[in-house]
Design an enzyme around this catalytic site. Structure first.
Site, PDB file in Angstrom:
ATOM      1  N   ARG A   1       7.305   6.287  -4.621  1.00 12.68           N
ATOM      2  CA  ARG A   1       7.862   6.895  -3.405  1.00 12.68           C
ATOM      3  C   ARG A   1       7.285   6.163  -2.201  1.00 12.68           C
ATOM      4  O   ARG A   1       6.240   5.539  -2.277  1.00 12.68           O
ATOM      5  CB  ARG A   1       7.503   8.389  -3.318  1.00 12.68           C
ATOM      6  CG  ARG A   1       6.020   8.638  -3.285  1.00 12.68           C
ATOM      7  CD  ARG A   1       5.632  10.105  -3.134  1.00 12.68           C
ATOM      8  NE  ARG A   1       4.181  10.218  -3.207  1.00 12.68           N
ATOM      9  CZ  ARG A   1       3.485  10.296  -4.323  1.00 12.68           C
ATOM     10  NH1 ARG A   1       4.101  10.324  -5.480  1.00 12.68           N
ATOM     11  NH2 ARG A   1       2.175  10.360  -4.301  1.00 12.68           N
TER      12      ARG A   1
ATOM     13  N   ASP B   1      -4.084  -1.560  -1.222  1.00 12.10           N
ATOM     14  CA  ASP B   1      -5.140  -1.927  -0.261  1.00 12.10           C
ATOM     15  C   ASP B   1      -6.518  -1.395  -0.669  1.00 12.10           C
ATOM     16  O   ASP B   1      -7.543  -2.019  -0.407  1.00 12.10           O
ATOM     17  CB  ASP B   1      -4.790  -1.516   1.176  1.00 12.10           C
ATOM     18  CG  ASP B   1      -4.374  -0.063   1.310  1.00 12.10           C
ATOM     19  OD1 ASP B   1      -4.319   0.659   0.289  1.00 12.10           O
ATOM     20  OD2 ASP B   1      -4.092   0.376   2.446  1.00 12.10           O
TER      21      ASP B   1
ATOM     22  N   SER C   1       0.804  -1.225   0.000  1.00 14.89           N
ATOM     23  CA  SER C   1       0.000   0.000   0.000  1.00 14.89           C
ATOM     24  C   SER C   1       0.833   1.269   0.000  1.00 14.89           C
ATOM     25  O   SER C   1       0.829   2.049   0.956  1.00 14.89           O
ATOM     26  CB  SER C   1      -0.952  -0.052   1.173  1.00 14.89           C
ATOM     27  OG  SER C   1      -1.723  -1.206   1.023  1.00 14.89           O
TER      28      SER C   1
HETATM   29  C1  BGC Z   1      -0.449   5.122   0.204  1.00 16.01           C
HETATM   30  C2  BGC Z   1      -1.546   4.398  -0.557  1.00 16.01           C
HETATM   31  C3  BGC Z   1      -2.397   3.581   0.397  1.00 16.01           C
HETATM   32  C4  BGC Z   1      -2.883   4.439   1.549  1.00 16.01           C
HETATM   33  C5  BGC Z   1      -3.731   3.668   2.545  1.00 16.01           C
HETATM   34  C6  BGC Z   1      -1.027   5.885   1.380  1.00 16.01           C
HETATM   35  O1  BGC Z   1       0.002   6.430   2.139  1.00 16.01           O
HETATM   36  O2  BGC Z   1       0.218   6.023  -0.638  1.00 16.01           O
HETATM   37  O3  BGC Z   1      -0.995   3.571  -1.557  1.00 16.01           O
HETATM   38  O4  BGC Z   1      -3.475   3.035  -0.304  1.00 16.01           O
HETATM   39  O5  BGC Z   1      -1.780   5.009   2.213  1.00 16.01           O
HETATM   40  O6  BGC Z   1      -3.029   2.629   3.126  1.00 16.01           O
END
Ligand code: BGC
Length: 537
Positions: free
Chosen positions: A173, A211, A158
């Site tokens: 990133r 996620d 995620s």
């Molecule tokens: C990430 C996402 C993720 C979200 C929730 C963010 O910091 O960039 O990819 O879906 O957090 O977990």
């Protein structure tokens, strides 16, 4: 209480107000940034194509694995999809050691993850695991490797990833406190598969899953049909959303292969980075101060105002500023005569209130949920979690008001993203679906634990032009069950179905080759054993 504390508190609360006008202006900007992200790369809202081209029907069946790296924990699970909208899940969770979140080499983190998968297989799928080891050691049957012996695994990762295929994607990133520069730009599936292969595990990383995409899939699996979910959203440590977009709206080039038959593709918005340029996002002095403390200043600007990782710190920064004001008495009384607890307030030196990131966001939930006349629950919590002894009633009142202002702004900002995606789906305006419910699947600690978070979202949704009272009634925000487990398994299933023979064959032929090599070594050592046996006889 016409005290300086009250006046200051009111002024701070005002700075966290996010009016209906602000909401509407932000929705318009959100829609604009969504379109921009569909047209080109490198935009604030990334709008990442996921190569997932449909949502489940609820009839999917089979045993799949799923792993989840998304924040503080790493979870490994196996999921049995029963084909009737239900599933069974077995899972284990470990905390990711802090030093690995900022490891020098990507390998350090991914080797740790592979180890956890191995432990899980040994513990919960011992038979399958041992059969695999036996097969590897069996001299006579290197060809015995069958496709079904290899577990297909969905990898919920995620963080923002540029996907180039269903199980391929490079890390753009890190977010949420992770910082391993070595991994940026690398294919995270390959990083994990390499470590899995080093341990010779019968596992193939079949799908890379955000996620939010898992949440969308899981919600659609358990509430399928024409009313299927339009959005999967996370409001937890971080925040983000994934939705189903028409392929024809996706103008930027897609590199990998995908199925075009549905005409749709799930898009991972990465809305945590909505409006990094601050066209419409509120920006109090404390928001600016918090941003400077993070490893990624200028990025995830929406997330830093909405999600669990940041709200506690935002509150801490405000409270610290307020405590520094000479004429304001917060958590400070001259003597017991000014404290309704008849003792003097004192903050321990070790209190988290003095340390960056020392205040957990859960305290905002305690503050919002305390309706006792003297705020005794919150005062207890301040004492226990922040070692603020004998906080006065006025102190707790001020703390609660500020915490609620931060929480309320977060919920109204959350409504901006949800509202924009609902409008973009066109579902509310479609005369043929005038009676349909518009389902939104959500997950994450904020929506689960923060009192009234959902109510505050609905309040703001009602104020959005194009949604209003009537539209808001048709939007059903429901908790999605276990997106990162069952959702990831569903995507692994879809991916396995779409697998061309080639990639699977590659894995199998590697395993076969390996078995042949093992067989050859085993034959040699068998011979030497026999020699040994003769000697000892
Ligand atoms: C990430 C996402 C993720 C979200 C929730 C963010 O910091 O960039 O990819 O879906 O957090 O977990």
């Amino acid at each position: 209480m016409a005290s300086p504390l009250l006046a200051e508190t009111q002024s701070i609360v005002k700075q966290f107000e996010f009016t209906d006008d602000d909401v509407n202006k932000s929705v318009r900007e959100f829609l604009r940034q969504m379109d921009e992200g569909l047209e080109k790369d490198g935009t604030s809202l990334s709008q990442i194509p996921t190569y997932v081209t449909g949502v489940p029907t609820g009839k999917e069946k089979g045993l799949y694995m799923a792993v989840d790296l998304g924040g503080t924990n790493f979870r490994v699970c196996s999921v049995k999809l029963n084909g009737d909208t239900t599933f069974n899940i077995t899972s284990d969770k470990v905390a990711v050691p802090k030093e690995l979140m900022v490891a020098k080499k990507a390998e350090d983190l991914f080797a740790f993850l592979a180890q956890q998968i191995k432990k899980f297989l040994e513990k919960h799928h011992g038979d399958h695991f041992e059969a695999h080891i036996r097969r590897r050691m069996t001299v006579s049957s290197p060809d015995g490797y069958k496709d079904e012996h290899v577990f297909r695994m969905g990898f919920t990762f995620s963080f923002p990833v540029q996907q180039v295929g269903i199980n391929k994607g490079t890390l753009i990133r890190w977010t949420k406190g992770f910082d391993i520069p070595d991994a940026v730009g690398k294919d995270v599936c390959a990083l994990l598969q390499t470590e899995i292969d080093k341990l010779h595990l019968p596992v193939k990383v079949a799908a890379l899953v955000n996620d939010t995409v898992g949440t969308l899939m899981a919600h659609s699996y358990s509430s399928p049909g024409s009313q299927g979910s339009i959005l999967g959203a996370i409001f937890g440590t971080g925040t983000n959303g994934a939705y189903l977009e028409k392929l024809s709206n996706l103008k930027k080039p897609l590199v990998g292969e995908y199925d075009t038959s549905t005409g749709d593709m799930v898009i991972n918005t990465e809305w945590g980075s909505f409006d990094n340029q601050l066209n419409v996002l509120p920006n109090t002095p404390w928001d600016a101060a918090l941003d400077k403390e993070t490893p990624n200043p200028g990025f995830q600007m929406y997330e830093k105002r909405v999600s669990g990782m940041f709200l506690g710190e935002l509150l801490r920064l405000v409270i610290n500023d307020l405590m520094k004001k000479p004429d304001v008495s917060l958590f400070r009384d001259e003597n017991s005569s000014t404290n309704d607890r008849r003792s003097t307030t004192d903050i321990a030196e070790t209190s988290g209130i003095w340390k960056a990131w020392g205040v957990d966001t859960s305290i905002l939930s305690h503050a919002a949920g305390d309706h006792t006349p003297k705020l005794s629950v919150l005062r207890e919590t301040l004492q226990e979690t922040l070692q603020i002894s004998a906080p006065a009633f006025e102190d707790a009142q001020a703390f609660k008001a500020i915490a609620e202002a931060i929480g309320r702004r977060a919920a109204r900002l959350a409504a901006v993203a949800i509202g924009a995606v609902v409008l973009k789906s066109g579902r509310l305006a479609d005369p043929e679906r005038a009676d349909d419910t518009v389902n939104v699947g959500v997950d994450g600690s904020l929506v689960e634990n923060y009192p009234y978070f959902e109510d505050m979202i609905y309040e703001a949704l009602r104020a959005i032009e194009g949604i209003g009272e009537e539209g808001a009634k048709r939007i059903r925000i429901g908790l999605a069950q276990d997106g990162s487990g069952v959702g990831a398994a569903l995507i692994a299933l879809v991916a396995a179905g779409a697998e061309k023979n080639a990639p699977t064959e590659e894995i199998l032929s590697e395993l076969r080759q390996e078995a042949r090599a093992t067989a050859a070594t085993a034959a040699v050592s068998d011979e030497s054993d026999q020699v040994g046996a003769t000697h000892s006889a």
